[in-house]
Design an enzyme around this catalytic site. Sequence first.
Site, PDB file in Angstrom:
ATOM      1  CG  HIS A  33      -1.927   0.948   1.405  1.00 33.40           C
ATOM      2  ND1 HIS A  33      -1.691   2.250   1.744  1.00 33.40           N
ATOM      3  CD2 HIS A  33      -3.273   0.839   1.251  1.00 33.40           C
ATOM      4  CE1 HIS A  33      -2.845   2.904   1.798  1.00 33.40           C
ATOM      5  NE2 HIS A  33      -3.818   2.068   1.499  1.00 33.40           N
ATOM      6  CG  ASP A  80       0.502  -2.321   6.113  1.00 32.99           C
ATOM      7  OD1 ASP A  80      -0.451  -2.523   6.880  1.00 32.99           O
ATOM      8  OD2 ASP A  80       0.406  -1.613   5.091  1.00 32.99           O
ATOM      9  CD  GLN A 130      -7.008  -4.629   4.089  1.00 31.18           C
ATOM     10  OE1 GLN A 130      -7.997  -5.333   4.302  1.00 31.18           O
ATOM     11  NE2 GLN A 130      -7.127  -3.337   3.827  1.00 31.18           N
ATOM     12  CE  LYS A 133      -7.233  -0.153   6.393  1.00 33.29           C
ATOM     13  NZ  LYS A 133      -8.030   0.322   5.284  1.00 33.29           N
ATOM     14  CB  CYS A 149      -3.748   3.157  -1.657  1.00 33.01           C
ATOM     15  SG  CYS A 149      -4.939   4.447  -1.386  1.00 33.01           S
TER      16      CYS A 149
HETATM   17  N1  PLP Z   1      -1.827  -0.675   4.583  1.00 28.63           N
HETATM   18  C1  PLP Z   1      -2.793  -1.428   4.039  1.00 28.63           C
HETATM   19  C2  PLP Z   1      -2.462  -2.816   3.584  1.00 28.63           C
HETATM   20  C3  PLP Z   1      -4.080  -0.927   3.913  1.00 28.63           C
HETATM   21  O1  PLP Z   1      -5.034  -1.682   3.386  1.00 28.63           O
HETATM   22  C4  PLP Z   1      -4.341   0.390   4.352  1.00 28.63           C
HETATM   23  C5  PLP Z   1      -5.672   0.987   4.172  1.00 28.63           C
HETATM   24  O2  PLP Z   1      -6.425   0.605   3.311  1.00 28.63           O
HETATM   25  C6  PLP Z   1      -3.311   1.128   4.928  1.00 28.63           C
HETATM   26  C7  PLP Z   1      -2.064   0.568   5.022  1.00 28.63           C
HETATM   27  C8  PLP Z   1      -3.538   2.521   5.439  1.00 28.63           C
HETATM   28  O3  PLP Z   1      -4.385   2.496   6.549  1.00 28.63           O
HETATM   29  P1  PLP Z   1      -4.875   3.854   7.235  1.00 28.63           P
HETATM   30  O4  PLP Z   1      -5.465   4.675   6.131  1.00 28.63           O
HETATM   31  O5  PLP Z   1      -5.885   3.412   8.232  1.00 28.63           O
HETATM   32  O6  PLP Z   1      -3.702   4.507   7.836  1.00 28.63           O
END
Ligand code: PLP
Length: 594
Positions: free
Chosen positions: A152, A229, A232, A255, A399
């Site tokens: 992401h 990260d 998900q 999430k 993203c």
């Molecule tokens: N990393 C992953 C794999 C994501 O799916 C997301 C959000 O969709 C993020 C990071 C970013 O999360 P946040 O916008 O809650 O900071």
Amino acid sequence: MIKLLCLCFYNINSQMKSFKPEIFRQQFPLVVNNDGTTLPVNGISQIGSSPLLVYFDNGATTQKPHCVIDSYHTFYQADNANVHRASHALSARATTAFEHARNTVKTFINAKSNKEIIWTKGTTEGINLIAMSLGRKILKSGDEIILALSEHHANIVPWQLIAEQTGAVIKTVTLDAMGRVDMLVFQQLLNCKTKVICCAHLSNVIGKINPINELIKKAKSVGAITVIDGAQAVAHFPIDVQSLDCDFYAFSAHKMYGPTGLGVLYGKQSLLDNMPPYQGGGEMIKQVSFNTPTTFNSLPFKFEAGTPNIAGVIAFNKAIEFISAYDAKQIHGYEKQLTIYCYQALQNLKVSSKKVVEFIVPGLPDIPVICFTLNDHHNHDIATALDSYGIAIRSGHHCAMPLMEYLNISGCLRISLAAYNTFEEIDYFIACLTKILWQENEISLACTNKNENIDQNVKNVQATTIIMTQFAAIKGWDSRHRQIMLLGKQLNRLDKNYRNAQTLISGCESLAWLIAQKNNHNVFHFQADSDAKIIRGLLVIVLAAFNDKTAAQIQAFDIENYFKSLGLIQHLSPSRGSGILAIVEKITGITQEY
Ligand code: PLP
């Protein structure tokens, strides 16, 4: 319709609630009303007895259960005070609840100590914190950061920023045939210059568990720091940071049924202790002076500058208690059944006896995140059409632009399910998708009526009147949608040479390009194009309003009212990915410059 057979697979702890999907679902007011009916979202009529909100965008954020929503009300009604700072009882109560939540998170992910749990705004801020604090401290020119190609943007851009500042170099790991991080490639990239390794537990597009256990072990062999990260992953299976033995693990509350604007950064205490603060102010100080160096608070407060999201933290505690009350295996089992059901239904979807779905990588995902494209159909067109049936799915690059580039697609559709979704909703989604695809095919075949061609009438100031007359005769979203698509067929496509970075309009999920010309009489003429059919239709409508007018006439035109009268006002909403608003703003911006 298959029955819900998957409920009693596991022996469950006697204190745990048995997971019954239909009862679980009742906890989410946005999905289901108190009386069990589903809320209308767009005021669109139902197909049969199917629901009106089908929320399949859980990868972006999940809906919230009553206990989380109620927690906000209770906090602001009865306990609101700032934490850690006051000697009064209210503050003590808020602080106790706040720190209790930290302990809940510690237990939830099996961290060693509460000192290792840092509150952040979300995964993004957690990763930025590591990059800016640790990255700035340890990275130097020539050092290497390894990133998975499927990350992401939240786990790419902070590293790009820090690489630029320090002279470190980013190396990317490609994926194996099934879409997971390729460990052979990873092994080849790993060397003594590797200082940081960043990888999602699961990509938000591919939905498959990356081999992070092996990756973490290998990282240790060269002394590299591991950043996982978990945005998900946490929503779908238990996380044990000690057993993973990663250095950092970042995730977001929203999430996993918790509030937005809140996240957690887990970090090993030995590393956090030696990292400089990320932001200054508030709770992160020990002593501030103009005469001696400012000193900092101990963990975890050193990284929590300013008043935190107190109500959010306390509500998150409720979300964790809520989800922990169920056996995770039962929930996972149910989600697996949903995934298989949806995946197979998509796989078997046929229009004119031809299979139409192409999954972006082969094989069933490990969590209910299914990404695909549809032959000859732009993902944005399909997502917009589904929305008109009350079905919320995601389209675009999610993203993850480098991943899209790697897969050689501009974007895709994403279904992401949660434990409150049902098999009936999947049936409804497949029925609507089938209907949309048939309609789209029909529209493609429809002959354009030359008399109605707006392009030919574009010099006529009454172009908007023609459109308004056409739409006035139309009832229902289905027919309006069809009319937009028909209009789209009338748009003269821009020559490929004009579809470039200069003419590209930013702010559109789909690609759109605009060219402006002004003649000697100060009259503007615009040409535009898009890769999405629905945007091409909307462009015809917008250009009819703005073309062959002076700057003053363009500024005076009430575009909002025009869209309202056509029943299309939602397309001008800033929350829509359509980008029509961006195009309107671009046109009015250009004319303002003159
Ligand atoms: N990393 C992953 C794999 C994501 O799916 C997301 C959000 O969709 C993020 C990071 C970013 O999360 P946040 O916008 O809650 O900071």
